[in-house]
Design an enzyme around this catalytic site. Structure first.
Site, short mmCIF file in Angstrom:
data_model
loop_
_atom_site.label_atom_id
_atom_site.label_comp_id
_atom_site.label_asym_id
_atom_site.label_seq_id
_atom_site.Cartn_x
_atom_site.Cartn_y
_atom_site.Cartn_z
N GLU B 30 0.84 -1.20 0.00
CA GLU B 30 0.00 0.00 0.00
C GLU B 30 0.88 1.25 0.00
OE1 GLU B 30 -2.08 -0.69 3.66
OE2 GLU B 30 -2.96 -2.54 2.90
N SER B 60 -5.73 -3.98 1.17
CA SER B 60 -6.26 -5.35 1.19
C SER B 60 -5.12 -6.27 1.59
CB SER B 60 -6.76 -5.75 -0.21
OG SER B 60 -7.75 -4.88 -0.71
N GLU B 61 -4.88 -6.36 2.88
CA GLU B 61 -3.69 -7.10 3.31
C GLU B 61 -3.72 -8.57 2.91
OE1 GLU B 61 -5.02 -4.72 5.20
OE2 GLU B 61 -3.35 -3.34 5.54
N PHE B 84 2.07 -1.33 8.68
CA PHE B 84 2.38 -1.40 10.11
C PHE B 84 2.29 -2.87 10.52
CE2 PHE B 84 1.31 2.99 9.71
CZ PHE B 84 1.86 3.67 10.79
N ASP B 86 1.20 -4.07 13.10
CA ASP B 86 -0.11 -4.32 13.71
C ASP B 86 -1.09 -4.90 12.69
OD1 ASP B 86 0.24 -2.30 16.31
OD2 ASP B 86 1.22 -1.60 14.49
N HIS B 130 -0.82 1.04 16.53
CA HIS B 130 0.19 1.29 15.49
C HIS B 130 1.59 1.29 16.09
CE1 HIS B 130 -3.45 2.69 13.49
NE2 HIS B 130 -2.81 2.63 12.34
#
Lengths: 339, 325
Positions: B30, B60-61, B84, B86, B130
């Site tokens: 991203e 869209s991980e 990140f 997270d 984060h």
């Protein structure tokens, strides 16, 4: 692949008739294999769980027939049919179901993880939705390499409500990937009817427009219809036309898994779908079209003989050696995490 | 000729080195291409390598890691950025369930030479969602290699090693280190995974640290020196493979161990180090095996709180003094 010798026909078969016999051979082989898998489960030889494609054979067969040898198949834990339809030897698949060293994954995958890379069967994925993004990756790689390969990704109706389905369709369209998504809508997720928990009537096809895709619904119990829609979508992908999403309507003859008798389904619904059994109806179509019964009987006998032989090979094979548990965690073949 | 560059610039340099060397290396994520990354760690890559090899994705991980996984099994060497660390939780199925198990479940039929790069850890006042240090999550999964560099040279060398590695690697870049600087030599840099580096020799105790905790451990060792305590400092660099040999040999000489971890207390990577040292060095020990960690709390946002609860130089010094009592 079956090495069936077709009896000398009285006249030359057309290309279409030949293809129909191939399709029939596939649906029969899958049917016989799944029936045997069920029996072996009841005998305690197949352990854990198993998800059968009884009643759904036409989809794997139709796509298998339309795919090129180097195309990629991604399927789910209900993947015996798709793995066999790519030509994976029955012995290896049966061996894997029985947890034997002779299995396609050496006994480390099991019924839900059948894989045979040399036959383009790139894995059976047991977490709902996981393999749609992965199929995209294989399609992306084919696109980058200019190989002309297509990835075909099979999944159930339940998958249409998980995030990965939507993420994958969007990216496939944005990147114009050579991938074909095939929803096998058998009306039930596990125990719950898909219609009870889904905002639209056709769980895959009604979502297609959200990703700029054509809405395609096919009779998943008709091998000819599946083959036609598969050939069109695969050709579109191969020629740079991008992804497709196909919803194939079908029905499983049994429950979700071995543990499920499927009693939640109304009797009349089951009866209606059993009357549309893809193996029985396709056989009749071929007979009506003038195919000699002897040709079909030969295919049926051969399928049964192949299943019997595969069962014997698998039963006779040893379990994996204990040391195998420590192999192939890493590319060096081992499992060490320390230096 | 050596050059001083930032940890941030080292990321782009390491990626560029490998993109130049191997045409099968592709980089996606991203905001990584046109924007050059939200941390500006991938600036200039799109310009040099073009949009086919350096590619922006939607948010869209699962699609990102799925694309990397499918490509890796079919001939590419993808590097995927998860902005990140997270956000690894949003694609944890791919990270923990699909990628690390596929070679094993297919009995070696499928290889996954891929790298997941991600910005890890606290220190930037981003709050609890984060700022997590989650290298211990990845460490607990058989089938994942885990790397966390502490300086620009290692960013380049370990990233190159990760990209060339035939197995999946999670590459944790500590985001508070991005502006820090270090010397890097000219030319290609490639390190080896699974080799810790002993940054400072000492006699009285061994301090084992990782990523952002490394400079703090070094500073603590310098302060301890003025107090007459000689501390050895080991930068682990990779958690998997884990360089047990370097740690165990050091502790056998110094007879005392402190681990310094940014992750919260329970099941942090230091617990594994302490357990190994307890088993393999027990008869050499002269003090309690001690862990300095972030407390077992979500990391708070306010600077006054974040600074207090991440392991600090003074907490490491205090811990060392206690171990030596």
């Amino acid at each position: 692949m079956s090495t069936t010798q077709i009896p000398e026909p009285t006249r030359e078969l057309s290309a279409q008739e030949q293809r129909q016999l191939d399709l029939y051979r596939q649906v029969v082989r899958i049917r016989r294999f799944e029936e045997r898998a069920y029996r072996l489960f009841m005998e305690g030889l197949v352990k854990g769980t198993s998800h059968l494609s009884l009643g759904m054979e036409a989809i794997a067969a139709g796509f298998g027939e339309a795919m090129r040898a180097d195309d990629y198949t991604f399927c789910t834990y209900r993947g015996h049919a798709h793995t066999l339809a790519r030509g994976t030897p029955m012995e290896g698949v049966m061996g894997e179901l029985l947890g034997r060293a002779s299995g396609v994954c050496g006994g480390k995958g099991g019924s839900m993880h059948l894989t045979s890379v040399e036959h383009g069967a790139m894995g059976s994925y047991a977490i709902i939705g996981a393999h749609l993004p992965i199929a995209n990756g294989a399609a992306w790689s084919a696109q980058v390499r200019g190989s002309g390969q297509v990835a075909v990704c099979f999944f159930g109706d339940g998958t249409t409500n998980i995030g990965a389905f939507h993420e994958a369709l969007n990216l496939a369209k944005v990147w114009n990937l050579p991938v074909v998504f095939v929803c096998e809508n058998n009306l039930y997720m596990e125990y719950t009817a898909i219609g009870d928990v889904t905002a639209v009537e056709h769980p895959a096809a009604d979502r297609a427009s959200a990703y700029g895709l054509e809405s395609i619904i096919v009779d998943g119990n008709d091998p000819d219809a599946v083959y036609e829609v598969a050939a069109t979508a695969i050709e579109r992908a191969r020629s740079g036309g991008g992804p497709s999403l196909i919803e194939a309507k079908t029905y499983r003859h049994g429950g979700h898994s071995r543990a499920d008798p499927g009693t939640y389904r109304p009797d009349d619904e089951v009866a209606r779908w059993l009357a549309r059994d893809p193996v029985v109806t396709y056989r009749q179509r071929l007979l009506d079209g003038g195919v000699q019964p002897a040709l079909l009987e030969e295919i049926e006998d051969r399928a049964q003989a192949d299943v019997d032989a595969a069962t014997e090979v698998a039963r006779a094979a040893p379990p994996p050696q204990l040391q195998a548990a420590y192999t192939n965690v890493w590319a060096d073949g081992g499992s060490s995490w320390r230096k | 000729m050596a050059e001083v560059i930032t940890y941030r610039d080292a990321v782009a340099r390491g990626l560029a080195q490998e993109l130049r060397r191997d045409p099968t290396v592709h980089f996606i994520g991203e905001d990584v291409a046109a924007a050059g990354g939200v941390f500006k760690a991938t600036k200039g890559l799109l310009e040099e390598f073009g949009p086919e090899r350096v590619r922006d994705t939607p948010i869209s991980e699962e699609a990102i890691l799925g694309a990397a996984m499918g490509a890796a099994m079919t001939g590419l060497r993808p590097v995927a950025e998860i902005m990140f660390s997270d956000f690894l939780a949003t694609c944890w199925d791919l990270v923990a369930v699909e990628i690390p198990k596929t070679r094993y479940m297919t009995d070696g039929q499928i290889s996954l030479p891929l790298v997941i790069r991600t910005a890890n850890g606290g220190g930037l006042r981003f709050g609890a969602q984060h700022s997590q240090a989650v290298e211990n999550w990845a460490m607990s999964i058989p089938g994942l290699k885990v790397v966390a560099p502490s300086n620009p040279r290692d960013v380049i060398g370990l990233l190159a090693a990760a990209i060339r590695d035939p197995d999946p690697v999670v590459f944790f870049e500590q985001k508070s280190l991005y502006p820090t600087k270090g010397e890097v030599p000219d030319g290609e840099i490639v390190e080896e995974l699974g080799v810790a580096s002993t940054l400072r020799s000492g006699r009285d105790l061994t301090i084992v640290a990782l990523a952002s905790m490394v400079p703090r451990a070094v500073a603590a060792a310098e302060e301890l020196d003025t107090l007459g305590i000689s501390a050895e400092v080991i930068d682990l660099r990779t958690l998997v493979p884990l360089d047990v040999t370097t740690v165990v040999e050091s502790v056998k000489r110094t007879s005392r161990l402190i681990t310094v971890e940014e992750n919260p207390r329970l099941c942090g990577w230091g617990a594994e180090i302490v357990s190994i040292v307890g088993e393999e060095c027990f008869w050499h020990l002269d003090g309690p095996l001690t862990r300095v960690t972030t407390p077992h709390i979500p990391l708070p946002s306010a600077d006054a709180l974040e600074d207090e609860f991440l392991p600090s130089v003074s907490r490491i010094v205090e811990a060392a003094q206690k171990v030596l009592l």
